[in-house]
Design an enzyme around this catalytic site. Structure first.
Site, short mmCIF file in Angstrom:
data_model
loop_
_atom_site.label_atom_id
_atom_site.label_comp_id
_atom_site.label_asym_id
_atom_site.label_seq_id
_atom_site.Cartn_x
_atom_site.Cartn_y
_atom_site.Cartn_z
N SER A 1 0.84 -1.20 0.00
CA SER A 1 0.00 0.00 0.00
C SER A 1 0.87 1.25 0.00
CB SER A 1 -0.91 0.02 1.22
OG SER A 1 -1.54 1.28 1.32
N HIS B 1 -1.17 -1.22 -4.17
CA HIS B 1 -2.46 -0.91 -3.56
C HIS B 1 -2.56 0.60 -3.37
CE1 HIS B 1 -5.97 -2.03 -1.07
NE2 HIS B 1 -5.61 -1.05 -0.25
N ASP C 1 -4.85 3.59 -2.00
CA ASP C 1 -5.97 3.90 -1.10
C ASP C 1 -6.54 5.28 -1.41
OD1 ASP C 1 -6.17 1.61 0.74
OD2 ASP C 1 -4.11 2.15 1.27
N MET D 1 -9.19 7.96 -0.48
CA MET D 1 -10.06 8.35 0.65
C MET D 1 -10.60 9.76 0.42
SD MET D 1 -7.86 7.00 3.90
CE MET D 1 -6.86 5.50 3.84
N HIS E 1 -8.34 0.89 -4.11
CA HIS E 1 -9.28 0.64 -3.01
C HIS E 1 -9.99 1.95 -2.72
CE1 HIS E 1 -9.64 -0.36 1.60
NE2 HIS E 1 -10.81 -0.35 0.99
N MET F 1 -12.21 4.13 -0.76
CA MET F 1 -12.90 4.37 0.52
C MET F 1 -13.59 5.72 0.39
SD MET F 1 -9.88 2.92 2.93
CE MET F 1 -8.74 3.08 1.56
N MET G 1 -11.57 -5.83 5.40
CA MET G 1 -10.76 -4.91 6.20
C MET G 1 -10.45 -5.57 7.53
SD MET G 1 -10.17 -2.23 4.38
CE MET G 1 -9.22 -1.49 5.72
N ASP H 1 -6.70 -6.46 4.37
CA ASP H 1 -6.09 -5.12 4.34
C ASP H 1 -6.20 -4.49 5.72
OD1 ASP H 1 -5.22 -2.58 3.73
OD2 ASP H 1 -6.95 -2.05 2.48
#
Ligand code: DX5
Ligand code: ZN
Length: 229
Positions: free
Chosen positions: A8, A31, A33, A35, A64, A66, A135, A173
């Site tokens: 990540s 990965h 993330d 957000m 990913h 979020m 998660m 994760d």
């Protein structure tokens, strides 16, 4: 299937993302993330950074999301060339349509679950997904402590996948380290996200290979827990 490691970049140096990708040459995925400060209490990066990173590395991007309203925002990540786009079950209003759009744009489609969200209500969607993401911390931040309470859900999700034919990948994760990855692999996970355990290590590439070796040994010759009963 073989164990896969997805470092990540949340724990990487955001000013040097191309170099940080190059630091993990044997990673199966990177990965990413995303957000939005609404679905989770943190703000990271979005589509322009994914587009730039796509050009800066040949490692496929595992995005990913979020974010709220993934039905609207997820397809552009597939259009931007992400290899995998994962949306949260808690945030999706029309997950079937969105997962189908992601696939139709050429990416793998993932469905993510927070620690308190059960997978069973989504069993009928298994044919629509390429990966489930469980998660193992509350989403939002790197470097949190692994939640052992998710381990039974990993086993239940693996059993659901096996009953369905075994094609769906099972990603974990959050808090995945050399101290926790074996538990995850033994429970049936096969794709492992690791942020601080990779980018917090002196040698990120060696950390990827050490995690891979631990998970592979714990999973056994041809997979996780499901092969041993
Ligand atoms: C947390 C993110 C994770 C994070 C994991 O919400 O989804 O991908 O980067 O970081 P570590 O491995 O440090 O727990
Ligand atoms: Zn993540």
């Amino acid at each position: 299937m073989a164990v896969q490691i997805s470092p990540s970049i949340l724990s990487a140096d955001f000013a040097r993302l191309a170099d940080e990708a190059a630091a993990v040459p044997t990673a199966d995925w990177l990965h990413v993330d995303v957000m939005d400060n609404h679905f989770v209490p943190n703000l990271t990066l979005g589509l322009p950074v994914v587009e730039a990173l796509r050009k800066a590395t040949s490692i496929p991007l595992d995005c990913h999301l979020m974010i709220e309203n993934p039905d609207r925002w997820a397809p552009p990540y597939a259009e931007a060339g992400a290899g995998s786009v994962t949306i949260h079950a808690e945030a999706a209003g029309a997950p079937v349509r969105t997962l189908r759009q992601i696939r139709s744009l050429g990416a793998r489609a993932g469905l993510a679950f927070n620690p308190a969200t059960a997978v069973e209500p989504y069993e009928d969607l298994l044919g629509e997904v390429d990966m489930l993401l469980l998660m193992t911390v509350e989403p939002g931040f790197g470097g949190q402590k692994f939640l052992d309470l998710v381990l039974p859900k990993i086993r239940r999700a693996r059993d659901l996948i096996e009953r369905h034919g075994g094609e769906v990948w099972l990603q974990v994760d959050g808090g995945v380290t050399a101290g926790t990855i074996e538990r995850c692999a033994e429970a049936g996970a096969d794709v492992f996200v690791a942020g601080s355990a990779v980018y917090g290590a002196g040698d990120p590439s060696a950390a990827v290979e050490a995690l891979r070796a631990l998970a592979t040994a714990a999973a056994g010759p041809s997979g996780g827990r499901h092969d041993r009963h």
